[in-house]
Design an enzyme around this catalytic site. Structure first.
Site, PDB file in Angstrom:
ATOM      1  N   LYS A  42       8.558   8.096  17.805  1.00 55.06           N
ATOM      2  CA  LYS A  42       7.817   9.353  17.955  1.00 55.06           C
ATOM      3  C   LYS A  42       8.574  10.386  18.802  1.00 55.06           C
ATOM      4  O   LYS A  42       8.083  10.846  19.847  1.00 55.06           O
ATOM      5  CB  LYS A  42       6.444   9.068  18.564  1.00 55.06           C
ATOM      6  CG  LYS A  42       5.623   8.091  17.719  1.00 55.06           C
ATOM      7  CD  LYS A  42       4.227   7.909  18.261  1.00 55.06           C
ATOM      8  CE  LYS A  42       3.339   7.104  17.346  1.00 55.06           C
ATOM      9  NZ  LYS A  42       3.591   5.713  17.183  1.00 55.06           N
ATOM     10  N   ASP A  83       0.815  -1.212   0.000  1.00 57.75           N
ATOM     11  CA  ASP A  83       0.000   0.000   0.000  1.00 57.75           C
ATOM     12  C   ASP A  83       0.854   1.270   0.000  1.00 57.75           C
ATOM     13  O   ASP A  83       0.433   2.294   0.502  1.00 57.75           O
ATOM     14  CB  ASP A  83      -0.964  -0.003   1.192  1.00 57.75           C
ATOM     15  CG  ASP A  83      -0.236  -0.132   2.520  1.00 57.75           C
ATOM     16  OD1 ASP A  83       0.994  -0.289   2.513  1.00 57.75           O
ATOM     17  OD2 ASP A  83      -0.904  -0.071   3.567  1.00 57.75           O
ATOM     18  N   ASP A 122       1.837   6.765   1.340  1.00 60.82           N
ATOM     19  CA  ASP A 122       1.312   5.625   2.085  1.00 60.82           C
ATOM     20  C   ASP A 122      -0.218   5.686   1.956  1.00 60.82           C
ATOM     21  O   ASP A 122      -0.841   6.614   2.466  1.00 60.82           O
ATOM     22  CB  ASP A 122       1.759   5.791   3.548  1.00 60.82           C
ATOM     23  CG  ASP A 122       1.172   4.742   4.463  1.00 60.82           C
ATOM     24  OD1 ASP A 122       0.538   3.795   3.974  1.00 60.82           O
ATOM     25  OD2 ASP A 122       1.354   4.875   5.694  1.00 60.82           O
TER      26      ASP A 122
HETATM   27  P1  GTP Z   1      -5.408  -0.533   8.483  1.00 58.96           P
HETATM   28  O1  GTP Z   1      -6.360  -1.493   9.098  1.00 58.96           O
HETATM   29  O2  GTP Z   1      -6.122   0.625   7.854  1.00 58.96           O
HETATM   30  O3  GTP Z   1      -4.287  -0.118   9.370  1.00 58.96           O
HETATM   31  O4  GTP Z   1      -4.704  -1.237   7.205  1.00 58.96           O
HETATM   32  P2  GTP Z   1      -3.836  -2.582   7.103  1.00 58.96           P
HETATM   33  O5  GTP Z   1      -4.579  -3.699   7.707  1.00 58.96           O
HETATM   34  O6  GTP Z   1      -3.485  -2.744   5.655  1.00 58.96           O
HETATM   35  O7  GTP Z   1      -2.561  -2.294   7.977  1.00 58.96           O
HETATM   36  P3  GTP Z   1      -1.250  -1.467   7.603  1.00 58.96           P
HETATM   37  O8  GTP Z   1      -1.600  -0.332   6.705  1.00 58.96           O
HETATM   38  O9  GTP Z   1      -0.568  -1.181   8.848  1.00 58.96           O
HETATM   39  O10 GTP Z   1      -0.447  -2.571   6.803  1.00 58.96           O
HETATM   40  C1  GTP Z   1       0.632  -2.257   5.978  1.00 58.96           C
HETATM   41  C2  GTP Z   1       0.820  -3.388   4.972  1.00 58.96           C
HETATM   42  O11 GTP Z   1       1.049  -4.633   5.627  1.00 58.96           O
HETATM   43  C3  GTP Z   1      -0.367  -3.601   4.071  1.00 58.96           C
HETATM   44  O12 GTP Z   1       0.162  -3.885   2.791  1.00 58.96           O
HETATM   45  C4  GTP Z   1      -1.078  -4.780   4.682  1.00 58.96           C
HETATM   46  O13 GTP Z   1      -1.776  -5.533   3.702  1.00 58.96           O
HETATM   47  C5  GTP Z   1       0.061  -5.577   5.241  1.00 58.96           C
HETATM   48  N1  GTP Z   1      -0.257  -6.349   6.457  1.00 58.96           N
HETATM   49  C6  GTP Z   1      -0.600  -5.860   7.676  1.00 58.96           C
HETATM   50  N2  GTP Z   1      -0.712  -6.861   8.563  1.00 58.96           N
HETATM   51  C7  GTP Z   1      -0.437  -8.011   7.898  1.00 58.96           C
HETATM   52  C8  GTP Z   1      -0.381  -9.398   8.279  1.00 58.96           C
HETATM   53  O14 GTP Z   1      -0.592  -9.790   9.422  1.00 58.96           O
HETATM   54  N3  GTP Z   1      -0.072 -10.291   7.304  1.00 58.96           N
HETATM   55  C9  GTP Z   1       0.181  -9.906   6.020  1.00 58.96           C
HETATM   56  N4  GTP Z   1       0.455 -10.849   5.115  1.00 58.96           N
HETATM   57  N5  GTP Z   1       0.143  -8.622   5.624  1.00 58.96           N
HETATM   58  C10 GTP Z   1      -0.153  -7.687   6.557  1.00 58.96           C
END
Ligand code: GTP
Length: 342
Positions: free
Chosen positions: A155, A104, A215
């Site tokens: 932070k 993302d 992001d």
């Molecule tokens: P929010 O719920 O809005 O925070 O979004 P998110 O679930 O995508 O979390 P975040 O933006 O922190 O994640 C950053 C990246 O890591 C994204 O590309 C997510 O798809 C990926 N990601 C987050 N947690 C996991 C996980 O437990 N496993 C995998 N495979 N990908 C994850």
């Protein structure tokens, strides 16, 4: 060499768009974000592993239709394992050196140059670094003259910050890093593994780059990335196949099979596939989900309309999110984790 995309998050901050789709499939300039990212990988990467969980079937379906010219492996975690756990879970597909990438983040990083930087330093791990103004919202890297990272400060107050550089979410790792990650449990690469690499090997480097870094965590940044890339391409609009437009489209992207009526103005917005917008409608700074119907004389500003919604004649929708259907089962009530900027 391999690249793993972390693509298993729920994307809760992008609801209601993520109630009905996996975040990596959100369209960027009318193309699923994950395909956009795969296309910008360097030629050295011949195998792509998608670490998935939420809405895996949608991701599989997307890849059954597109040929990316690379081997694609969709690796489903039994449950979300976090950034470290997801990489460990893909161990059997990994060689001596591999990228770990967030699915993302859209940026101007040159991953080929990052490989050269990593090789020159004989690094165990190299992470991308991006300069920010607002250090107090992020984990800030302590970086030596030679690019070596010695730690992170979470932070910090601006006056205490060791630099203005934050973890930008692209990692290049030697396979020995896998030995630090325990199997089968939720592991944060950033919190649990990086500190060990720093203290045990001292070969943890930061690769700085310039240009852009976006992001796509929230609706605002989702809209921004589309407009930014539109501008980068010197375009004012993109209109998908089979669309029929009678009104004015400014600084916006329309998906496939979108109908836009007379005297309707769409400005700085993203409209998904199969949307029908009647006459005398104004839509600004908004995202309209798939299969929506917007009837006459509607004004929408700074809003998100989830898939399959109908907005009746004359409504004003300002600074709000529309979702009238049941929330999908299992969808978390709040954000689970935050990989970047922790
Ligand atoms: P929010 O719920 O809005 O925070 O979004 P998110 O679930 O995508 O979390 P975040 O933006 O922190 O994640 C950053 C990246 O890591 C994204 O590309 C997510 O798809 C990926 N990601 C987050 N947690 C996991 C996980 O437990 N496993 C995998 N495979 N990908 C994850």
């Amino acid at each position: 060499m391999e690249a793993i995309f972390l693509a298993g998050g729920f994307g809760t901050r992008l609801k209601p768009l993520t109630y009905t789709r996996a975040k990596p499939l959100l369209p960027i300039l009318n193309k699923p974000m994950i395909l956009y990212l795969i296309d910008s990988l360097p030629s050295e990467v011949d195998r792509v592993i998608l670490a998935v969980n939420y809405k895996k079937e949608q991701i599989e379906k997307c890849f059954s239709k597109y040929d990316c010219g690379r081997e694609i492996i969709i690796n489903e975690e039994p449950e979300p394992l976090g950034t470290g756990g997801a990489v460990k879970f893909a161990e059997k597909y990994l060689g001596d050196r591999f990228f770990v990438l967030n699915s993302d983040i859209i940026s101007s990083i040159n991953l080929q140059d990052m490989i050269r930087f990593h090789e020159r330093n004989k690094a165990t791990a190299t992470i991308s670094l991006w300069p920010v103004d607002n250090v107090s919202e992020f984990g800030v890297a302590e970086v030596g003259e030679d690019g070596r990272i010695t730690g992170f400060v979470e932070k910090p107050k601006p006056e205490d910050a060791p630099s203005n550089l934050i973890n930008a979410g692209a990692y290049l790792l030697e396979s020995e890093v896998l030995d630090y990650i325990e199997t089968g449990r939720l592991v944060s690469m950033e919190k649990e593994i990086f500190p060990q690499i720093i203290s045990n090997t001292g070969r943890f480097y930061g690769y700085k780059f310039e240009g852009y870094w976006i992001d796509i965590g929230r609706i605002k940044s989702y809209l921004y990335v589309n407009q930014f890339l539109l501008k980068e391409k010197g375009l004012d609009k993109i209109i998908g196949e089979d669309s029929n437009v009678k009104g004015d489209i400014v600084n916006s992207i329309l998906g496939r099979n979108v109908n836009v009526g007379r005297n309707t103005v769409i400005k700085s917005s993203v409209i998904f596939d199969n949307v029908s917008i009647d006459d005398n409608v104004t839509i600004e700074n908004s995202v309209i989900g798939e299969n929506c119907r917007i009837k006459e004389n509607v004004y929408i500003n700074n809003a998100v309309i989830g898939d399959n919604e109908t907005i009746m004649d004359g409504y004003e929708i300002i600074d709000t999110t529309i979702w009238t259907q049941p929330i999908p089962e299992g969808y978390p009530k709040k954000q689970i984790g935050n990989v970047i900027g922790e």
